[in-house]
Design a protein around this motif. Structure first.
Motif, PDB file in Angstrom:
ATOM      1  N   ASN A  88      13.670   3.739   7.102  1.00 54.05           N
ATOM      2  CA  ASN A  88      13.604   4.791   6.082  1.00 54.05           C
ATOM      3  C   ASN A  88      14.974   5.002   5.437  1.00 54.05           C
ATOM      4  O   ASN A  88      15.073   5.225   4.219  1.00 54.05           O
ATOM      5  CB  ASN A  88      13.097   6.101   6.692  1.00 54.05           C
ATOM      6  CG  ASN A  88      11.619   6.034   7.044  1.00 54.05           C
ATOM      7  OD1 ASN A  88      10.878   5.274   6.417  1.00 54.05           O
ATOM      8  ND2 ASN A  88      11.184   6.815   8.019  1.00 54.05           N
ATOM      9  N   HIS A  91      15.476   2.154   3.016  1.00 56.65           N
ATOM     10  CA  HIS A  91      14.659   2.281   1.804  1.00 56.65           C
ATOM     11  C   HIS A  91      15.324   3.208   0.784  1.00 56.65           C
ATOM     12  O   HIS A  91      15.264   2.964  -0.427  1.00 56.65           O
ATOM     13  CB  HIS A  91      13.270   2.813   2.174  1.00 56.65           C
ATOM     14  CG  HIS A  91      12.358   2.928   0.999  1.00 56.65           C
ATOM     15  ND1 HIS A  91      12.101   4.133   0.374  1.00 56.65           N
ATOM     16  CD2 HIS A  91      11.670   1.982   0.301  1.00 56.65           C
ATOM     17  CE1 HIS A  91      11.280   3.931  -0.639  1.00 56.65           C
ATOM     18  NE2 HIS A  91      10.998   2.641  -0.706  1.00 56.65           N
ATOM     19  N   VAL A  92      15.977   4.245   1.281  1.00 58.03           N
ATOM     20  CA  VAL A  92      16.702   5.160   0.385  1.00 58.03           C
ATOM     21  C   VAL A  92      17.857   4.424  -0.283  1.00 58.03           C
ATOM     22  O   VAL A  92      18.122   4.591  -1.483  1.00 58.03           O
ATOM     23  CB  VAL A  92      17.215   6.391   1.165  1.00 58.03           C
ATOM     24  CG1 VAL A  92      18.150   7.230   0.293  1.00 58.03           C
ATOM     25  CG2 VAL A  92      16.034   7.231   1.673  1.00 58.03           C
ATOM     26  N   ASP A  94      18.156   1.069  -0.777  1.00 58.86           N
ATOM     27  CA  ASP A  94      17.767  -0.065  -1.628  1.00 58.86           C
ATOM     28  C   ASP A  94      16.249  -0.091  -1.771  1.00 58.86           C
ATOM     29  O   ASP A  94      15.556  -0.892  -1.123  1.00 58.86           O
ATOM     30  CB  ASP A  94      18.287  -1.366  -1.007  1.00 58.86           C
ATOM     31  CG  ASP A  94      18.133  -2.548  -1.955  1.00 58.86           C
ATOM     32  OD1 ASP A  94      17.596  -2.355  -3.065  1.00 58.86           O
ATOM     33  OD2 ASP A  94      18.535  -3.664  -1.574  1.00 58.86           O
ATOM     34  N   PRO A  95      15.699   0.770  -2.613  1.00 60.82           N
ATOM     35  CA  PRO A  95      14.226   0.894  -2.716  1.00 60.82           C
ATOM     36  C   PRO A  95      13.534  -0.306  -3.345  1.00 60.82           C
ATOM     37  O   PRO A  95      12.305  -0.361  -3.362  1.00 60.82           O
ATOM     38  CB  PRO A  95      14.053   2.147  -3.577  1.00 60.82           C
ATOM     39  CG  PRO A  95      15.319   2.261  -4.358  1.00 60.82           C
ATOM     40  CD  PRO A  95      16.401   1.718  -3.480  1.00 60.82           C
ATOM     41  N   THR A  96      14.285  -1.280  -3.863  1.00 60.99           N
ATOM     42  CA  THR A  96      13.656  -2.455  -4.492  1.00 60.99           C
ATOM     43  C   THR A  96      13.812  -3.722  -3.649  1.00 60.99           C
ATOM     44  O   THR A  96      13.534  -4.818  -4.124  1.00 60.99           O
ATOM     45  CB  THR A  96      14.273  -2.701  -5.885  1.00 60.99           C
ATOM     46  OG1 THR A  96      15.680  -2.972  -5.741  1.00 60.99           O
ATOM     47  CG2 THR A  96      14.050  -1.516  -6.805  1.00 60.99           C
ATOM     48  N   ASN A  97      14.240  -3.568  -2.414  1.00 58.14           N
ATOM     49  CA  ASN A  97      14.427  -4.728  -1.529  1.00 58.14           C
ATOM     50  C   ASN A  97      13.099  -5.041  -0.830  1.00 58.14           C
ATOM     51  O   ASN A  97      12.637  -4.283   0.018  1.00 58.14           O
ATOM     52  CB  ASN A  97      15.515  -4.411  -0.503  1.00 58.14           C
ATOM     53  CG  ASN A  97      15.876  -5.619   0.347  1.00 58.14           C
ATOM     54  OD1 ASN A  97      15.042  -6.466   0.629  1.00 58.14           O
ATOM     55  ND2 ASN A  97      17.139  -5.677   0.763  1.00 58.14           N
ATOM     56  N   TYR A 101      10.334  -3.632   2.737  1.00 62.46           N
ATOM     57  CA  TYR A 101       8.888  -3.385   2.773  1.00 62.46           C
ATOM     58  C   TYR A 101       8.211  -4.269   3.830  1.00 62.46           C
ATOM     59  O   TYR A 101       7.293  -3.825   4.527  1.00 62.46           O
ATOM     60  CB  TYR A 101       8.274  -3.633   1.398  1.00 62.46           C
ATOM     61  CG  TYR A 101       8.613  -2.573   0.378  1.00 62.46           C
ATOM     62  CD1 TYR A 101       7.795  -1.459   0.191  1.00 62.46           C
ATOM     63  CD2 TYR A 101       9.767  -2.676  -0.395  1.00 62.46           C
ATOM     64  CE1 TYR A 101       8.114  -0.478  -0.736  1.00 62.46           C
ATOM     65  CE2 TYR A 101      10.100  -1.705  -1.329  1.00 62.46           C
ATOM     66  CZ  TYR A 101       9.262  -0.605  -1.492  1.00 62.46           C
ATOM     67  OH  TYR A 101       9.587   0.360  -2.409  1.00 62.46           O
ATOM     68  N   LYS A 104       8.920  -2.813   7.154  1.00 61.02           N
ATOM     69  CA  LYS A 104       8.142  -1.578   7.293  1.00 61.02           C
ATOM     70  C   LYS A 104       6.689  -1.920   7.652  1.00 61.02           C
ATOM     71  O   LYS A 104       6.083  -1.292   8.539  1.00 61.02           O
ATOM     72  CB  LYS A 104       8.188  -0.777   5.986  1.00 61.02           C
ATOM     73  CG  LYS A 104       7.346   0.504   5.990  1.00 61.02           C
ATOM     74  CD  LYS A 104       7.893   1.549   6.937  1.00 61.02           C
ATOM     75  CE  LYS A 104       7.168   2.871   6.801  1.00 61.02           C
ATOM     76  NZ  LYS A 104       7.656   3.895   7.733  1.00 61.02           N
ATOM     77  N   LYS A 123       3.003  -3.484  -2.178  1.00 65.59           N
ATOM     78  CA  LYS A 123       4.154  -3.009  -2.956  1.00 65.59           C
ATOM     79  C   LYS A 123       5.253  -4.070  -2.966  1.00 65.59           C
ATOM     80  O   LYS A 123       5.922  -4.283  -3.975  1.00 65.59           O
ATOM     81  CB  LYS A 123       4.692  -1.707  -2.373  1.00 65.59           C
ATOM     82  CG  LYS A 123       3.764  -0.513  -2.581  1.00 65.59           C
ATOM     83  CD  LYS A 123       4.345   0.749  -1.947  1.00 65.59           C
ATOM     84  CE  LYS A 123       3.401   1.929  -2.080  1.00 65.59           C
ATOM     85  NZ  LYS A 123       3.906   3.128  -1.373  1.00 65.59           N
TER      86      LYS A 123
END
Length: 462
Positions: A88, A91-92, A94-97, A101, A104, A123
């Motif tokens: 988490n 993700h904050v 680098d939300p486009t990596n 995902y 996760k 996603k």
């Protein structure tokens, strides 16, 4: 990146391992650390991977890729809360990596949250150009959910992108098979082979589908094409041999199985099948030779010992058959069929006590067939224990009420021990249920059958 021996890429690995021995901290760039960690994870050396991750993050504290390796290790060690917290945070940052995902989704899958894992992977598809691996991961998650139609779609997408992705091909066919869609599998494989006509794996799978549908000539043709595509494909020769056996072309089957012995180390399966083919050709000498080769190759293969047992049983060499059935039972003592065969062989040798023990063992293993109960009764009669035989039949009648074979035996036993009232009751029941089984009295109880009372009862009802 995986390190290979005898190339310059293994120099960072050697340098890292040298550093661990000397405790002198050396500098590596983040990509070198990634390659080192990847190598250790692939080798299953988790402790060394953890050391590399720690040292890597000491030198490159902001590296997201190194932190993702840390997540992977957390998941491997079932430290799911730590993994979730770190993922988490990443993700904050680098939300486009897409790799975030993927990790996760891996975490969610580990928690049996497969639908949520699929949503996360979908996603990731929006963020990457390298879609094949993600398609495959989505397919696997659908398999976990037993949603085979959806899984099939995603594995097909993998093959659309890469015709050489044989893992996905196997998974597609697995889905077809689970759904009993053999005809659809054949159609799919034929279209696939139009694009990739020399794919031995696809020909092999096509042959297996035809085998399920008992279209043996078409299966044979498919396996032959698999062999044309790769003449060292052992699996294709094995399957071809199986088809030829179905077609009763035993000499050809022997030839196909024999090729596998030359291409690779001899397998007990091929040796066993060759022996079986020779036996069907009435070549007993070669049959038993190959059966012995089978158990020499794999002494723990119970099917090999059973083949030898049945061979000697068929040839009325019961002493040898008994020796070899014991070999099979030593390997698989929970096999009902083996205990039945053991009991039958002992009966042939007039070893009634051993036969009774064998039949009782089949009952202990949950085999409640009528023939087993009746066999136990008949053996107890031969052992001169009518009361035990009656108890056995009483148990059998709970599973098979109103059964003439049981009732005539009960009648004979009761008359034998002079319980004429009970004998009359069971004899009348037997005649009511099926009078055709009255011969049991003469076969098993000739003295009882000659009693005046019994003869009169039979005359009244027959």
């Amino acid at each position: 990146m995986e390190f290979s021996p005898n190339d310059n890429q293994n120099l960072p690995l050697s340098k890292f391992e040298s550093m661990l021995k000397t405790n002198h901290v050396l500098f590596f760039d983040s990509e070198e650390f990634e390659n080192i960690i990847h190598h250790y994870l692939n080798q299953g050396k988790i402790a060394l991977a953890k050391k590399a991750i720690k040292l890597g993050l000491d030198q490159h504290p902001t590296s997201i890729n190194l932190k993702l390796f840390k997540v992977e290790v957390y998941v491997f060690e079932d430290k799911l809360l730590e993994a979730d917290s770190l993922i988490n945070e990443l993700h904050v940052l680098d939300p486009t990596n897409e790799e975030i995902y993927i990790q996760k989704a891996n975490l969610l899958s580990k928690q049996d949250k497969h639908q949520k894992a699929i949503d996360v992977l979908k996603k990731a598809l929006e963020l990457t150009d390298d879609v094949i691996d993600i398609f495959s991961l989505i397919g696997m998650e659908y398999l976990f959910l037993d949603e085979y139609e959806e899984a099939k779609v995603y594995f097909m997408k993998c093959l659309e992108a890469d015709l050489q992705d044989y893992a996905s091909l196997y998974n597609v066919i697995y889905c077809f098979e689970f759904l009993n869609q053999n005809e659809d599998a054949i159609s799919y494989l034929n279209v696939f082979l139009d694009k990739n006509p020399y794919c031995e794996v696809a020909w092999h799978q096509l042959g297996k589908q035809y085998m399920v549908l008992k279209k043996y000539e078409k299966a044979l043709a498919a396996y032959e094409f698999a062999i044309i595509s790769d003449d060292t494909f052992v699996g294709a020769y094995i399957e071809k041999g199986k088809v030829l056996e179905k077609l009763k072309r035993y000499n050809d089957a022997i030839e196909s199985y024999s090729i596998t012995l030359k291409l690779d180390e001899p397998t007990s399966f091929a040796l066993l099948r060759i022996g079986s083919c020779y036996e069907k050709l009435d070549n007993d000498e070669l049959a038993v030779q190959y059966y012995y080769k089978t158990v020499h190759e794999d002494p723990l293969l119970d099917k090999g010992w059973i083949a030898i047992t049945k061979f000697y049983n068929k040839n009325k060499n019961y002493q040898k058959a008994l020796y070899y059935i014991n070999k099979a039972l030593n390997i698989d003592s929970e096999n009902v069929a083996y205990w039945k065969l053991y009991s039958q062989i002992n009966l042939r040798l007039n070893l009634y006590l051993e036969a009774e023990q064998g039949f009782k063992k089949t009952l202990e293993l949950g085999n409640y067939e009528l023939s087993t109960w009746l066999s136990i009764c008949d053996v107890l009669i031969r052992l001169g224990d009518p009361k035990a035989a009656i108890l056995s039949l009483e148990e059998a009648s709970e599973f098979y009420p109103e059964n003439a074979e049981i009732e005539f035996r009960m009648a004979g036993l009761c008359f034998f021990i002079n319980e004429n009232q009970k004998g009359t009751f069971h004899l009348k029941n037997g005649l009511k249920y099926n009078e055709d089984y009255a011969f049991i009295l003469e076969e098993l109880f000739p003295k009882v059958a000659n009693k005046v009372l019994v003869k009169n009862l039979l005359k009244q009802n027959l």
